[in-house]
Design a protein around this motif. Structure first.
Motif, PDB file in Angstrom:
ATOM      1  N   PRO A   2       0.827  -1.210   0.000  1.00 44.63           N
ATOM      2  CA  PRO A   2       0.000   0.000   0.000  1.00 44.63           C
ATOM      3  C   PRO A   2       0.855   1.250   0.000  1.00 44.63           C
ATOM      4  N   THR A   3       0.386   2.232  -0.736  1.00 44.72           N
ATOM      5  CA  THR A   3       1.063   3.519  -0.743  1.00 44.72           C
ATOM      6  C   THR A   3       0.380   4.393   0.306  1.00 44.72           C
ATOM      7  N   PRO A   4       1.154   5.210   1.037  1.00 40.96           N
ATOM      8  CA  PRO A   4       0.507   6.050   2.047  1.00 40.96           C
ATOM      9  C   PRO A   4      -0.610   6.887   1.437  1.00 40.96           C
ATOM     10  N   LEU A   5      -1.729   6.999   2.162  1.00 38.63           N
ATOM     11  CA  LEU A   5      -2.841   7.791   1.674  1.00 38.63           C
ATOM     12  C   LEU A   5      -2.491   9.264   1.731  1.00 38.63           C
ATOM     13  N   LYS A   6      -1.768   9.613   2.793  1.00 38.01           N
ATOM     14  CA  LYS A   6      -1.264  10.977   2.873  1.00 38.01           C
ATOM     15  C   LYS A   6       0.245  10.880   3.024  1.00 38.01           C
ATOM     16  N   THR A   7       0.906  11.934   2.653  1.00 36.93           N
ATOM     17  CA  THR A   7       2.349  11.844   2.627  1.00 36.93           C
ATOM     18  C   THR A   7       2.971  13.159   3.106  1.00 36.93           C
ATOM     19  N   ILE A   8       4.196  13.078   3.605  1.00 40.91           N
ATOM     20  CA  ILE A   8       4.899  14.286   4.015  1.00 40.91           C
ATOM     21  C   ILE A   8       5.628  14.829   2.791  1.00 40.91           C
ATOM     22  N   ALA A   9       5.181  15.974   2.303  1.00 40.12           N
ATOM     23  CA  ALA A   9       5.782  16.559   1.112  1.00 40.12           C
ATOM     24  C   ALA A   9       6.770  17.638   1.527  1.00 40.12           C
ATOM     25  N   VAL A  10       7.949  17.584   0.913  1.00 37.49           N
ATOM     26  CA  VAL A  10       9.012  18.498   1.304  1.00 37.49           C
ATOM     27  C   VAL A  10       9.350  19.427   0.136  1.00 37.49           C
ATOM     28  N   SER A  11       9.371  20.714   0.366  1.00 37.73           N
ATOM     29  CA  SER A  11       9.804  21.677  -0.652  1.00 37.73           C
ATOM     30  C   SER A  11      11.012  22.433  -0.123  1.00 37.73           C
ATOM     31  N   PRO A  12      12.217  21.938  -0.411  1.00 40.69           N
ATOM     32  CA  PRO A  12      13.425  22.546   0.164  1.00 40.69           C
ATOM     33  C   PRO A  12      13.520  24.045  -0.100  1.00 40.69           C
ATOM     34  N   SER A  13      12.993  24.503  -1.260  1.00 40.41           N
ATOM     35  CA  SER A  13      13.163  25.929  -1.589  1.00 40.41           C
ATOM     36  C   SER A  13      12.407  26.827  -0.618  1.00 40.41           C
ATOM     37  N   ARG A  14      11.416  26.300   0.078  1.00 33.77           N
ATOM     38  CA  ARG A  14      10.672  27.121   1.031  1.00 33.77           C
ATOM     39  C   ARG A  14      11.255  27.079   2.437  1.00 33.77           C
ATOM     40  N   CYS A  15      12.250  26.211   2.640  1.00 31.78           N
ATOM     41  CA  CYS A  15      12.761  26.021   4.001  1.00 31.78           C
ATOM     42  C   CYS A  15      13.526  27.252   4.458  1.00 31.78           C
ATOM     43  N   ILE A  16      13.213  27.734   5.679  1.00 28.46           N
ATOM     44  CA  ILE A  16      13.932  28.901   6.198  1.00 28.46           C
ATOM     45  C   ILE A  16      14.945  28.499   7.267  1.00 28.46           C
ATOM     46  N   GLY A  17      15.096  27.190   7.500  1.00 27.33           N
ATOM     47  CA  GLY A  17      16.152  26.731   8.412  1.00 27.33           C
ATOM     48  C   GLY A  17      15.896  27.017   9.876  1.00 27.33           C
ATOM     49  N   CYS A  18      14.627  27.092  10.285  1.00 32.51           N
ATOM     50  CA  CYS A  18      14.340  27.459  11.680  1.00 32.51           C
ATOM     51  C   CYS A  18      14.473  26.266  12.627  1.00 32.51           C
ATOM     52  N   LEU A  19      14.508  25.055  12.074  1.00 27.56           N
ATOM     53  CA  LEU A  19      14.648  23.828  12.876  1.00 27.56           C
ATOM     54  C   LEU A  19      13.421  23.491  13.722  1.00 27.56           C
ATOM     55  N   ASN A  20      12.313  24.197  13.492  1.00 28.52           N
ATOM     56  CA  ASN A  20      11.107  23.858  14.251  1.00 28.52           C
ATOM     57  C   ASN A  20      10.700  22.403  14.046  1.00 28.52           C
ATOM     58  N   CYS A  21      10.912  21.891  12.822  1.00 31.91           N
ATOM     59  CA  CYS A  21      10.508  20.511  12.543  1.00 31.91           C
ATOM     60  C   CYS A  21      11.279  19.535  13.421  1.00 31.91           C
ATOM     61  N   GLU A  22      12.606  19.737  13.492  1.00 32.02           N
ATOM     62  CA  GLU A  22      13.423  18.826  14.302  1.00 32.02           C
ATOM     63  C   GLU A  22      13.020  18.896  15.764  1.00 32.02           C
ATOM     64  N   LEU A  23      12.786  20.102  16.239  1.00 30.83           N
ATOM     65  CA  LEU A  23      12.439  20.253  17.651  1.00 30.83           C
ATOM     66  C   LEU A  23      11.078  19.633  17.940  1.00 30.83           C
ATOM     67  N   ALA A  24      10.138  19.880  17.040  1.00 29.15           N
ATOM     68  CA  ALA A  24       8.794  19.330  17.253  1.00 29.15           C
ATOM     69  C   ALA A  24       8.867  17.808  17.294  1.00 29.15           C
ATOM     70  N   CYS A  25       9.682  17.244  16.410  1.00 23.90           N
ATOM     71  CA  CYS A  25       9.815  15.793  16.352  1.00 23.90           C
ATOM     72  C   CYS A  25      10.506  15.265  17.609  1.00 23.90           C
ATOM     73  N   ALA A  26      11.598  15.925  17.984  1.00 19.46           N
ATOM     74  CA  ALA A  26      12.379  15.425  19.117  1.00 19.46           C
ATOM     75  C   ALA A  26      11.608  15.517  20.424  1.00 19.46           C
ATOM     76  N   SER A  27      10.719  16.467  20.523  1.00 21.44           N
ATOM     77  CA  SER A  27       9.999  16.640  21.785  1.00 21.44           C
ATOM     78  C   SER A  27       8.922  15.580  21.957  1.00 21.44           C
ATOM     79  N   ARG A  28       8.712  14.787  20.913  1.00 21.30           N
ATOM     80  CA  ARG A  28       7.590  13.868  20.925  1.00 21.30           C
ATOM     81  C   ARG A  28       7.626  12.844  22.052  1.00 21.30           C
ATOM     82  N   ASP A  29       8.684  12.045  22.154  1.00 21.13           N
ATOM     83  CA  ASP A  29       8.645  11.044  23.223  1.00 21.13           C
ATOM     84  C   ASP A  29       9.537  11.373  24.385  1.00 21.13           C
ATOM     85  N   TRP A  30      10.440  12.260  24.215  1.00 17.23           N
ATOM     86  CA  TRP A  30      11.374  12.463  25.310  1.00 17.23           C
ATOM     87  C   TRP A  30      11.077  13.722  26.103  1.00 17.23           C
ATOM     88  N   GLY A  31      10.125  14.494  25.595  1.00 17.20           N
ATOM     89  CA  GLY A  31       9.744  15.692  26.304  1.00 17.20           C
ATOM     90  C   GLY A  31      10.873  16.684  26.427  1.00 17.20           C
TER      91      GLY A  31
END
Ligand code: SF4
Ligand code: FES
Lengths: 159, 286
Positions: A2-31
């Motif tokens: 099965p192919t994912p019904l929804k997907t994480i789409a990445v557009s590097p040209s829009r990235c401003i390098g704020c790292l919010n994504c990494e922080l949001a992800c890292a805070s998930r299980d380790w708080g």
């Protein structure tokens, strides 16, 4: 497969390098707000280009094919998810992912990888510029994904 | 792919079912397609897929049954006997006992269960009197070691989790050999296991922390063997032993996951730059 019904789409040209994504992800299980265990990674280049990369949920996922305990499994949405209770820590998945998208966490004593947060990815929610979006996997997205995958494939051959 | 396709099923009490090639198959996962059976655990009503174990039913009810040899990713073996419960008037091993019909009524804290669990613990604590997990359980149940069985406690409770972890990950380097007091986990012929790849799955699976290993100067030591940890060609971080990489073959490499991601991004950037207007200039910048 099965192919994912929804997907994480990445557009590097829009990235401003704020790292919010990494922080949001890292805070998930380790708080914590410490980006090392993040499942998504921002790669910076000298010229200022930034590319956020996370699991592609491959159709023939190498990580899945080496996992012998069922710790990695493909869920109903087509996403390869990890169950820490089943992980025995052999790290084979981490060694075979061609894209570096499976890490082994000493803290969790298990392999960690992107499972799209079970349907509401925190990285996409935290991205202020639309560089990471969680979108329906429709034809136009699919075409983009395939183009992306083609360039990846040539890149993989080049490594 | 390492291991036999059915390596998870070997030795397990419950057949693995038909795992598709390439998709992982764990020994004990209840088939979701099975019809539900209903019953109670400590009086709490619950429905589980037929063939699920008492342990799984109890967990669904948020009733805790202590376990040691059970690992959700490995085939059950029922070797530690800590998870005993009572059903149909006799004791059952919760991590293996399959619920096949509606109307089951399992008790996890009846007097008979607690008495049996105390006895089991008094034996386990003779094997591993210093292991934190065993001590905590012994304290909780008010159990002290039975001196008749206190012979050379070596910290191993012979639960076989290490052996099952090794079998599941592929090398099958170690096994439980011998009987009674002579039973122990060892490589073939009591020698350091030649098939070991130094992945540490056994040490991480061990509930008592019996399996010692160390890492110093890029060398990992376990089972009286030494393994060189291959340095990541980019950053030098050492994540995998050479033996494990060779065992996994094909796509496995010593590149650590962050460097792999970085290289991938660079190649991606190059590929994108080639097609973009002004590509060559972009390319130089990467
Ligand atoms: S070494 Fe640890 S995991 Fe292996 S049998 Fe002994 S107690 Fe169990
Ligand atoms: S956990 Fe059930 S017998 Fe060990």
């Amino acid at each position: 497969m099965p192919t994912p019904l929804k997907t994480i789409a990445v557009s590097p040209s829009r990235c401003i390098g704020c790292l919010n994504c990494e922080l949001a992800c890292a805070s998930r299980d380790w708080g914590t707000l410490y980006p090392a265990p993040s499942r998504i990674g921002l790669v910076f280049f000298r010229d200022g280009a930034k590319i956020p990369l996370t699991c592609f949920q491959c159709d023939n996922a190498p990580c899945l094919s080496v996992c012998r305990t069922g710790a990695l499994s493909r869920d109903a949405r087509g996403v390869v998810a990890s169950d820490p209770a089943r992980c025995i820590g052999c790290r084979a998945c981490s060694a075979v992912c061609p894209f570096g998208n499976v890490a082994y966490s000493q803290a969790a004593r298990a392999a960690v990888k992107c499972d799209q947060c079970g349907g509401a990815p925190r990285c996409a929610a935290a991205c202020p510029s639309g560089a990471i979006r969680y979108v329906e996997d429709q034809d136009d997205v699919r075409a983009k994904r395939e183009a992306f995958a083609r360039s990846l494939k040539s890149a993989a051959e080049a490594i | 792919m390492p291991g036999e396709p059915d390596s998870c099923a070997a030795g397990g009490g419950v057949p693995a079912g038909a795992a598709l090639p390439g998709e992982a198959g764990a020994g004990s996962r209840p088939r979701l397609a099975e019809p539900l059976v209903e019953g109670t655990v400590d009086g709490v009503r619950v429905a589980v897929p037929r063939g699920a174990t008492i342990l799984e039913a109890a967990r669904l009810c948020a009733i805790e049954i202590p376990t040691l040899c059970h690992h959700e990713g490995l085939p059950p073996e029922g070797s530690c006997r800590l998870c005993l419960s009572e059903t149909r008037g006799s004791l059952a091993v919760s991590c293996m006992y399959p619920l096949r019909e509606s109307g089951f009524a399992a008790l996890t804290r009846s007097p008979a269960v607690l008495e049996a669990r105390r006895y089991v613990l008094s034996l386990l604590v003779c094997r591993a009197p210093r292991a934190p997990r065993i001590r905590k359980l012994a304290d909780e149940y008010g159990v002290s070691p039975d001196p008749r069985f206190m012979r050379d406690p070596d910290g191993c409770i012979r639960c076989g989790r290490c052996v099952r972890a090794c079998r599941a990950s592929g090398p099958e380097a170690i096994a439980l050999c011998g009987r009674g007091f002579a039973r122990l986990v060892t490589g073939p012929f009591g020698r350091p296991p030649e098939a070991c790849v130094g992945c540490l799955a056994c040490a991480l699976a061990c509930p008592t922390g019996k399996i010692a290993f160390s890492e110093r100067d890029g060398v990992r030591r376990i089972w009286e063997r030494e393994f060189e940890l291959a340095p990541c060609p980019e950053c030098g971080k050492r994540a995998f032993t050479r033996e494990q990489l060779a065992f996994l073959g094909g796509g496995a490499s010593a590149l650590c996951h962050s460097c792999r991601r970085r290289l991938m991004a660079r190649e991606l950037g190059k590929a994108a730059a080639l097609e973009a207007p002004g590509g060559p200039a972009l390319l130089r910048a990467l």
